[in-house]
Design a protein around this motif. Structure first.
Motif, PDB file in Angstrom:
ATOM      1  N   SER A  27      58.343  34.932  33.171  1.00 36.63           N
ATOM      2  CA  SER A  27      58.311  34.760  34.567  1.00 36.63           C
ATOM      3  C   SER A  27      58.239  33.114  35.138  1.00 36.63           C
ATOM      4  CB  SER A  27      57.260  35.518  35.318  1.00 36.63           C
ATOM      5  OG  SER A  27      57.538  36.834  35.380  1.00 36.63           O
ATOM      6  N   LEU A  28      57.534  32.439  33.947  1.00 36.64           N
ATOM      7  CA  LEU A  28      57.192  31.002  34.313  1.00 36.64           C
ATOM      8  C   LEU A  28      58.144  30.042  34.954  1.00 36.64           C
ATOM      9  CD1 LEU A  28      54.793  30.273  31.303  1.00 36.64           C
ATOM     10  CD2 LEU A  28      54.214  31.045  33.534  1.00 36.64           C
ATOM     11  N   PRO A  29      59.569  30.046  34.406  1.00 39.98           N
ATOM     12  CA  PRO A  29      60.667  29.345  34.845  1.00 39.98           C
ATOM     13  C   PRO A  29      60.777  29.654  36.405  1.00 39.98           C
ATOM     14  CG  PRO A  29      60.918  29.980  32.604  1.00 39.98           C
ATOM     15  CD  PRO A  29      59.844  30.726  32.898  1.00 39.98           C
ATOM     16  N   ALA A  30      60.891  30.997  36.690  1.00 38.33           N
ATOM     17  CA  ALA A  30      60.869  31.429  38.159  1.00 38.33           C
ATOM     18  C   ALA A  30      59.785  31.072  38.795  1.00 38.33           C
ATOM     19  CB  ALA A  30      61.246  33.000  38.106  1.00 38.33           C
ATOM     20  N   LEU A  31      58.570  31.060  38.569  1.00 40.14           N
ATOM     21  CA  LEU A  31      57.507  30.501  39.323  1.00 40.14           C
ATOM     22  C   LEU A  31      57.625  29.065  39.582  1.00 40.14           C
ATOM     23  CD1 LEU A  31      54.534  32.405  37.308  1.00 40.14           C
ATOM     24  CD2 LEU A  31      55.520  32.899  39.642  1.00 40.14           C
ATOM     25  N   VAL A  32      58.018  28.337  38.794  1.00 41.92           N
ATOM     26  CA  VAL A  32      58.341  26.913  38.926  1.00 41.92           C
ATOM     27  C   VAL A  32      59.336  26.702  40.283  1.00 41.92           C
ATOM     28  CG1 VAL A  32      59.558  24.813  38.240  1.00 41.92           C
ATOM     29  CG2 VAL A  32      58.092  26.258  36.631  1.00 41.92           C
ATOM     30  N   VAL A  42      52.087  26.013  36.523  1.00 40.66           N
ATOM     31  CA  VAL A  42      52.524  27.364  36.469  1.00 40.66           C
ATOM     32  C   VAL A  42      51.960  27.977  35.333  1.00 40.66           C
ATOM     33  CG1 VAL A  42      54.415  27.414  38.351  1.00 40.66           C
ATOM     34  CG2 VAL A  42      54.892  27.234  35.863  1.00 40.66           C
ATOM     35  N   GLN A  43      51.959  26.975  34.295  1.00 39.11           N
ATOM     36  CA  GLN A  43      51.159  27.421  33.145  1.00 39.11           C
ATOM     37  C   GLN A  43      49.977  28.077  33.109  1.00 39.11           C
ATOM     38  OE1 GLN A  43      51.636  24.793  29.947  1.00 39.11           O
ATOM     39  NE2 GLN A  43      50.679  26.027  28.365  1.00 39.11           N
ATOM     40  N   TRP A  44      49.292  27.789  34.174  1.00 34.04           N
ATOM     41  CA  TRP A  44      47.909  28.221  34.491  1.00 34.04           C
ATOM     42  C   TRP A  44      48.031  29.741  34.654  1.00 34.04           C
ATOM     43  CZ3 TRP A  44      43.224  26.515  33.562  1.00 34.04           C
ATOM     44  CH2 TRP A  44      43.100  25.308  33.542  1.00 34.04           C
ATOM     45  N   VAL A  45      49.213  30.302  35.164  1.00 35.04           N
ATOM     46  CA  VAL A  45      49.194  31.872  35.347  1.00 35.04           C
ATOM     47  C   VAL A  45      48.976  32.600  33.852  1.00 35.04           C
ATOM     48  CG1 VAL A  45      50.883  33.711  35.706  1.00 35.04           C
ATOM     49  CG2 VAL A  45      50.820  31.666  37.103  1.00 35.04           C
ATOM     50  N   VAL A  46      49.404  32.027  32.673  1.00 38.27           N
ATOM     51  CA  VAL A  46      49.156  32.426  31.631  1.00 38.27           C
ATOM     52  C   VAL A  46      47.751  32.184  30.810  1.00 38.27           C
ATOM     53  CG1 VAL A  46      49.950  32.517  29.228  1.00 38.27           C
ATOM     54  CG2 VAL A  46      51.533  32.411  30.938  1.00 38.27           C
ATOM     55  N   THR A  92      50.783  32.258  47.323  1.00 36.89           N
ATOM     56  CA  THR A  92      50.450  30.815  46.910  1.00 36.89           C
ATOM     57  C   THR A  92      50.086  30.681  45.381  1.00 36.89           C
ATOM     58  OG1 THR A  92      47.975  30.954  47.456  1.00 36.89           O
ATOM     59  CG2 THR A  92      49.693  30.071  49.140  1.00 36.89           C
ATOM     60  N   LEU A  93      50.084  29.763  44.745  1.00 39.31           N
ATOM     61  CA  LEU A  93      49.925  29.803  43.278  1.00 39.31           C
ATOM     62  C   LEU A  93      48.404  29.874  43.099  1.00 39.31           C
ATOM     63  CD1 LEU A  93      51.293  29.512  40.296  1.00 39.31           C
ATOM     64  CD2 LEU A  93      51.071  26.990  40.655  1.00 39.31           C
ATOM     65  N   ALA A 214      43.144  25.621  25.173  1.00 34.81           N
ATOM     66  CA  ALA A 214      44.174  26.240  26.180  1.00 34.81           C
ATOM     67  C   ALA A 214      44.599  25.104  27.229  1.00 34.81           C
ATOM     68  CB  ALA A 214      43.802  27.204  26.757  1.00 34.81           C
ATOM     69  N   ALA A 215      44.263  23.620  26.603  1.00 34.12           N
ATOM     70  CA  ALA A 215      44.453  22.723  27.734  1.00 34.12           C
ATOM     71  C   ALA A 215      46.026  22.567  28.031  1.00 34.12           C
ATOM     72  CB  ALA A 215      44.145  21.264  27.286  1.00 34.12           C
ATOM     73  N   PRO A 216      46.382  22.806  29.346  1.00 31.93           N
ATOM     74  CA  PRO A 216      47.815  22.793  29.541  1.00 31.93           C
ATOM     75  C   PRO A 216      48.432  21.304  29.888  1.00 31.93           C
ATOM     76  CG  PRO A 216      46.716  23.414  31.469  1.00 31.93           C
ATOM     77  CD  PRO A 216      45.544  23.084  30.522  1.00 31.93           C
ATOM     78  N   THR A 217      47.534  20.413  30.216  1.00 32.50           N
ATOM     79  CA  THR A 217      48.214  19.343  30.389  1.00 32.50           C
ATOM     80  C   THR A 217      47.701  17.957  29.453  1.00 32.50           C
ATOM     81  OG1 THR A 217      46.153  18.609  31.967  1.00 32.50           O
ATOM     82  CG2 THR A 217      48.275  19.793  32.818  1.00 32.50           C
ATOM     83  N   PRO A 218      48.364  16.771  29.313  1.00 33.00           N
ATOM     84  CA  PRO A 218      47.862  15.722  28.444  1.00 33.00           C
ATOM     85  C   PRO A 218      46.888  15.268  29.153  1.00 33.00           C
ATOM     86  CG  PRO A 218      50.155  15.774  28.935  1.00 33.00           C
ATOM     87  CD  PRO A 218      49.840  16.810  29.764  1.00 33.00           C
ATOM     88  N   GLY A 219      45.917  14.725  28.346  1.00 31.69           N
ATOM     89  CA  GLY A 219      44.743  13.786  28.866  1.00 31.69           C
ATOM     90  C   GLY A 219      43.640  14.935  29.229  1.00 31.69           C
TER      91      GLY A 219
END
Length: 472
Positions: A27-32, A42-46, A92-93, A214-219
């Motif tokens: 579902s991630l692409p649709a959530l975007v 939206v990766q935080w949903v997982v 809301t997300l 599980a860091a979803p973002t750089p830095g």
């Protein structure tokens, strides 16, 4: 005979939690688009689901020992359903992410406690079959998630997979009421206060570790989070040594089979996650398959797992030798080496052949390890021990997704050429084979130190119930 309705209810609970793990990914692409958010958000949903499930694994097992495993499982299944409704209706997300974190906690209950209850409900000669069935339904749920989830998203939008969790969970809830489970719940339980301090420290430490990897973002502050995790886990051990009813089963963790099971679950789960993380790139970018065909090839693993799980359980019931676990881990090692080498020689058939070796080894390992470890655990602590095994497996999944995925991407570099992708795949799966070989060596060494059978860890004075009415 197995108490069929009770075991079926346990299996359906495991299937529902596994479906919840994998169905939301599609579902991630649709959530975007729906929430006008970035993919990293939206990766935080997982991630939230994985964090909740991992952090709560041991605590929910110990809580089940305290209040009754059946009662805790029914409450967890109900919580899972409520969280699914909140997820499907989220506007809301942040609300969706919070609901998924709660659902992950519920999923921890639905994956850890069925293992302990299955051991409670089966005779020694039938436990392997129950464990094999649970492994099969877990594989079916994992495979069903992306396949059914994709169709559901196309039909009803991103919320459809969450609505689909309701009939599965509701059926499991209705099946968790047979007399067999009521008897299991009546087994003697310690009548002491729940170790809230230990549970809080342990869950926070595990969450910090999982969040770091599980860091979803750089830095992302990986090293500070790992430092916090180490400090919290050290504080947990100190607190548990003084606790009257420790949430972490320290006595059982001194047992050779339990330690081997923890090491094996962590490393083998990391290997299996590598196939899910690296597989799509290897098949699509390396071997040139269309996305749809690559997805079909990847279903070979879960389908093979579903078929081999029941067979593995029967094999375990026929022989309880510790060598069975070692043989299973050896199969996993050979399969990982095959994934590294065979696709470069035979292409897609080589990839499939390696999966057909790897996956039955994994199912045999789960059935043999869960049966042996839980058969040797004190009945009043089986929930906590099952939680430790589930924790090791979840940490392995997180570690595999992060560390092995990062290794593959680093080796591939910015090159998208098929040769570069195949070289990176080869090196990554060779590392995975080393992990499996380490688990195999640990199994051999610890099995020898433990003797030919799995001894039951002694119940200390603190852990011994006031009155012993345990049904055997």
């Amino acid at each position: 005979m197995l108490p069929s309705r009770a075991i079926s209810g346990l299996a359906l609970a495991v299937l529902t939690a596994s479906f919840g793990t994998s169905a939301a990914n599609i579902s991630l692409p649709a959530l975007v688009d729906s929430f006008d958010s970035r993919p990293s958000e939206v990766q935080w949903v997982v991630v939230a689901y994985l964090l909740g499930m991992t952090a709560a694994s041991v605590t929910v097992g110990a809580l089940g020992d305290r209040v009754g495993r059946r009662r805790a499982l029914r409450a967890g299944t109900l919580l899972f359903l409520v969280a699914a409704v909140v997820s499907a209706t989220a506007t809301t997300l942040p609300v969706l992410v919070l609901a998924r974190a709660v659902q992950g906690v519920a999923a921890a209950i639905m994956t850890a406690l069925p293992i302990a209850l299955a051991r409670d409900l089966t005779a020694d000669g039938r436990t392997g079959r129950a464990m094999g069935l649970l492994g099969t339904t877990s594989a079916v749920g994992t495979a069903l998630g992306p396949a059914a989830g994709g169709i559901l998203v196309e039909w009803g939008g991103w919320m459809a997979p969450f609505w689909a969790m309701l009939p599965l969970g509701a059926l499991a809830l209705m099946m968790l009421v047979p007399r067999d489970l009521l008897v299991a719940d009546a087994s003697d339980r310690p009548r002491r206060p729940f170790d809230g301090i230990g549970a809080t420290l342990l869950s926070a430490g595990i969450a910090a570790y999982a969040l770091a990897l599980a860091a979803p973002t750089p830095g992302w502050p990986v090293l500070p989070l790992l430092g916090v995790a180490a400090a919290l886990l050290a504080a947990t051990v100190m607190a548990e040594r003084r606790a009257a009813s420790p949430v972490l089963p320290l006595a059982e963790l001194r047992s050779g089979p339990v330690v081997a099971g923890v090491i094996g679950n962590l490393l083998v789960a990391a290997v299996m996650m590598t196939t899910l993380v690296v597989g799509p790139f290897a098949l699509h970018d390396g071997l040139g398959l269309p996305v749809a065909v690559a997805g079909l090839v990847m279903t070979v693993g879960p389908v093979t797992a579903a078929i081999s799980g029941v067979v593995a359980g029967r094999v375990v019931d026929r022989t309880s030798s510790p060598a069975l676990t070692t043989c299973a881990l050896a199969l996993v090692t050979v399969g990982a080496v095959g994934l590294a080498l065979l696709p470069g020689v035979w292409g897609v058939p080589g990839y499939i052949a390696a999966l057909i070796v790897l996956t039955p080894g994994y199912q045999l390992f789960l059935a043999a390890t869960n049966t042996r470890v839980l058969s040797g655990a004190a009945p009043v602590r089986r929930g906590a021990v099952a939680g430790v095994l589930a924790l090791a497996r979840n940490l392995g999944l997180v570690t595999g997704a992060s560390a092995m995925g990062s290794l593959f991407l680093a080796l591939r570099g910015s090159e998208a050429a098929p040769s570069a992708v195949l070289d990176a795949m080869r090196a990554t799966f060779l590392v995975a084979a080393v992990l499996a070989a380490v688990a195999t060596a640990a199994s051999v060494v610890l099995a020898r130190s433990a003797g030919p059978t799995a001894p039951r860890p002694p119940v200390t004075r603190r852990e011994r119930p006031a009155r012993s009415r345990t049904r055997r």
